[in-house]
Design a protein around this motif. Structure first.
Motif, PDB file in Angstrom:
ATOM      1  N   MET A   1     -44.237  52.691 -59.496  1.00 22.62           N
ATOM      2  CA  MET A   1     -43.677  51.556 -58.781  1.00 22.62           C
ATOM      3  C   MET A   1     -42.514  51.996 -57.901  1.00 22.62           C
ATOM      4  O   MET A   1     -42.459  51.667 -56.731  1.00 22.62           O
ATOM      5  CB  MET A   1     -43.234  50.499 -59.798  1.00 22.62           C
ATOM      6  N   GLY A   2     -41.547  52.733 -58.487  1.00 27.51           N
ATOM      7  CA  GLY A   2     -40.400  53.191 -57.714  1.00 27.51           C
ATOM      8  C   GLY A   2     -40.802  54.117 -56.585  1.00 27.51           C
ATOM      9  O   GLY A   2     -40.222  54.084 -55.501  1.00 27.51           O
ATOM     10  N   TYR A   3     -41.801  54.946 -56.840  1.00 29.68           N
ATOM     11  CA  TYR A   3     -42.288  55.863 -55.809  1.00 29.68           C
ATOM     12  C   TYR A   3     -42.871  55.093 -54.633  1.00 29.68           C
ATOM     13  O   TYR A   3     -42.662  55.451 -53.476  1.00 29.68           O
ATOM     14  CB  TYR A   3     -43.328  56.811 -56.400  1.00 29.68           C
ATOM     15  N   GLN A   4     -43.599  54.021 -54.917  1.00 26.38           N
ATOM     16  CA  GLN A   4     -44.200  53.221 -53.847  1.00 26.38           C
ATOM     17  C   GLN A   4     -43.133  52.519 -53.016  1.00 26.38           C
ATOM     18  O   GLN A   4     -43.250  52.442 -51.797  1.00 26.38           O
ATOM     19  CB  GLN A   4     -45.159  52.201 -54.445  1.00 26.38           C
ATOM     20  N   VAL A   5     -42.086  52.021 -53.669  1.00 28.12           N
ATOM     21  CA  VAL A   5     -40.994  51.375 -52.942  1.00 28.12           C
ATOM     22  C   VAL A   5     -40.305  52.389 -52.035  1.00 28.12           C
ATOM     23  O   VAL A   5     -40.014  52.112 -50.871  1.00 28.12           O
ATOM     24  CB  VAL A   5     -39.988  50.730 -53.920  1.00 28.12           C
ATOM     25  N   GLY A   6     -40.047  53.590 -52.565  1.00 26.44           N
ATOM     26  CA  GLY A   6     -39.439  54.646 -51.764  1.00 26.44           C
ATOM     27  C   GLY A   6     -40.311  55.042 -50.585  1.00 26.44           C
ATOM     28  O   GLY A   6     -39.817  55.297 -49.488  1.00 26.44           O
ATOM     29  N   LYS A   7     -41.605  55.068 -50.804  1.00 28.77           N
ATOM     30  CA  LYS A   7     -42.537  55.428 -49.740  1.00 28.77           C
ATOM     31  C   LYS A   7     -42.533  54.377 -48.628  1.00 28.77           C
ATOM     32  O   LYS A   7     -42.501  54.715 -47.441  1.00 28.77           O
ATOM     33  CB  LYS A   7     -43.939  55.565 -50.344  1.00 28.77           C
ATOM     34  N   TYR A   9     -40.061  52.285 -48.012  1.00 25.85           N
ATOM     35  CA  TYR A   9     -38.745  52.345 -47.370  1.00 25.85           C
ATOM     36  C   TYR A   9     -38.693  53.478 -46.348  1.00 25.85           C
ATOM     37  O   TYR A   9     -38.214  53.304 -45.243  1.00 25.85           O
ATOM     38  CB  TYR A   9     -37.651  52.523 -48.426  1.00 25.85           C
ATOM     39  N   ARG A  10     -39.184  54.651 -46.738  1.00 22.30           N
ATOM     40  CA  ARG A  10     -39.179  55.793 -45.809  1.00 22.30           C
ATOM     41  C   ARG A  10     -40.029  55.507 -44.579  1.00 22.30           C
ATOM     42  O   ARG A  10     -39.698  55.917 -43.477  1.00 22.30           O
ATOM     43  CB  ARG A  10     -39.679  57.052 -46.506  1.00 22.30           C
ATOM     44  N   LYS A  11     -41.121  54.798 -44.748  1.00 27.38           N
ATOM     45  CA  LYS A  11     -42.023  54.528 -43.630  1.00 27.38           C
ATOM     46  C   LYS A  11     -41.417  53.550 -42.623  1.00 27.38           C
ATOM     47  O   LYS A  11     -41.530  53.743 -41.415  1.00 27.38           O
ATOM     48  CB  LYS A  11     -43.337  53.968 -44.155  1.00 27.38           C
ATOM     49  N   TYR A  12     -40.740  52.508 -43.103  1.00 28.14           N
ATOM     50  CA  TYR A  12     -40.298  51.437 -42.215  1.00 28.14           C
ATOM     51  C   TYR A  12     -38.790  51.400 -41.952  1.00 28.14           C
ATOM     52  O   TYR A  12     -38.366  50.878 -40.926  1.00 28.14           O
ATOM     53  CB  TYR A  12     -40.715  50.072 -42.783  1.00 28.14           C
ATOM     54  N   CYS A  13     -37.971  51.898 -42.862  1.00 27.11           N
ATOM     55  CA  CYS A  13     -36.520  51.682 -42.747  1.00 27.11           C
ATOM     56  C   CYS A  13     -35.693  52.961 -42.651  1.00 27.11           C
ATOM     57  O   CYS A  13     -34.504  52.882 -42.381  1.00 27.11           O
ATOM     58  CB  CYS A  13     -36.020  50.877 -43.937  1.00 27.11           C
ATOM     59  N   TRP A  14     -36.243  54.111 -42.941  1.00 28.83           N
ATOM     60  CA  TRP A  14     -35.470  55.344 -43.015  1.00 28.83           C
ATOM     61  C   TRP A  14     -35.109  55.817 -41.613  1.00 28.83           C
ATOM     62  O   TRP A  14     -35.971  56.186 -40.829  1.00 28.83           O
ATOM     63  CB  TRP A  14     -36.276  56.413 -43.737  1.00 28.83           C
ATOM     64  N   ASP A  15     -33.854  55.764 -41.269  1.00 23.40           N
ATOM     65  CA  ASP A  15     -33.386  56.246 -39.982  1.00 23.40           C
ATOM     66  C   ASP A  15     -32.011  56.875 -40.160  1.00 23.40           C
ATOM     67  O   ASP A  15     -31.491  56.961 -41.274  1.00 23.40           O
ATOM     68  CB  ASP A  15     -33.353  55.122 -38.940  1.00 23.40           C
ATOM     69  N   ILE A  16     -31.391  57.313 -39.084  1.00 23.19           N
ATOM     70  CA  ILE A  16     -30.109  58.004 -39.160  1.00 23.19           C
ATOM     71  C   ILE A  16     -29.009  57.080 -39.678  1.00 23.19           C
ATOM     72  O   ILE A  16     -28.100  57.519 -40.373  1.00 23.19           O
ATOM     73  CB  ILE A  16     -29.735  58.635 -37.799  1.00 23.19           C
ATOM     74  N   LEU A  17     -29.095  55.791 -39.397  1.00 18.20           N
ATOM     75  CA  LEU A  17     -28.096  54.841 -39.884  1.00 18.20           C
ATOM     76  C   LEU A  17     -28.131  54.749 -41.410  1.00 18.20           C
ATOM     77  O   LEU A  17     -27.082  54.729 -42.057  1.00 18.20           O
ATOM     78  CB  LEU A  17     -28.326  53.467 -39.254  1.00 18.20           C
ATOM     79  N   SER A  18     -29.310  54.702 -41.988  1.00 19.41           N
ATOM     80  CA  SER A  18     -29.432  54.651 -43.448  1.00 19.41           C
ATOM     81  C   SER A  18     -28.839  55.896 -44.085  1.00 19.41           C
ATOM     82  O   SER A  18     -28.147  55.816 -45.103  1.00 19.41           O
ATOM     83  CB  SER A  18     -30.900  54.532 -43.859  1.00 19.41           C
ATOM     84  N   ILE A  19     -29.106  57.048 -43.505  1.00 19.98           N
ATOM     85  CA  ILE A  19     -28.569  58.296 -44.031  1.00 19.98           C
ATOM     86  C   ILE A  19     -27.052  58.294 -43.954  1.00 19.98           C
ATOM     87  O   ILE A  19     -26.366  58.684 -44.897  1.00 19.98           O
ATOM     88  CB  ILE A  19     -29.165  59.497 -43.265  1.00 19.98           C
ATOM     89  N   MET A  20     -26.488  57.833 -42.840  1.00 21.30           N
ATOM     90  CA  MET A  20     -25.038  57.796 -42.682  1.00 21.30           C
ATOM     91  C   MET A  20     -24.391  56.823 -43.676  1.00 21.30           C
ATOM     92  O   MET A  20     -23.315  57.110 -44.211  1.00 21.30           O
ATOM     93  CB  MET A  20     -24.665  57.416 -41.248  1.00 21.30           C
TER      94      MET A  20
END
Length: 51
Positions: A1-7, A9-20
């Motif tokens: 379940m957690g892996y799917q949520v992370g996947k 998130y990475r597909k749609y929301c992961w950008d430089i702002l999130s990392i910062m």
């Protein structure tokens, strides 16, 4: 379940702002850790997760 949520998130929301935001939140928590701990009664890990 957690892996799917992370996947998703990475597909749609992961950008430089999130990392910062993650890096800055961690740095602030580490730098002001003792002061935050003396003022707040909750655990710093809980505070980091809330941010």
């Amino acid at each position: 379940m957690g892996y799917q949520v992370g996947k998703i998130y990475r597909k749609y929301c992961w950008d430089i702002l999130s990392i910062m935001v993650v890096i800055m939140s961690t740095a602030i928590t580490i730098y002001f850790g003792e002061w935050i701990k003396s003022v707040l009664l909750i655990n710093l890990i809980v505070l980091l997760l809330l941010v």
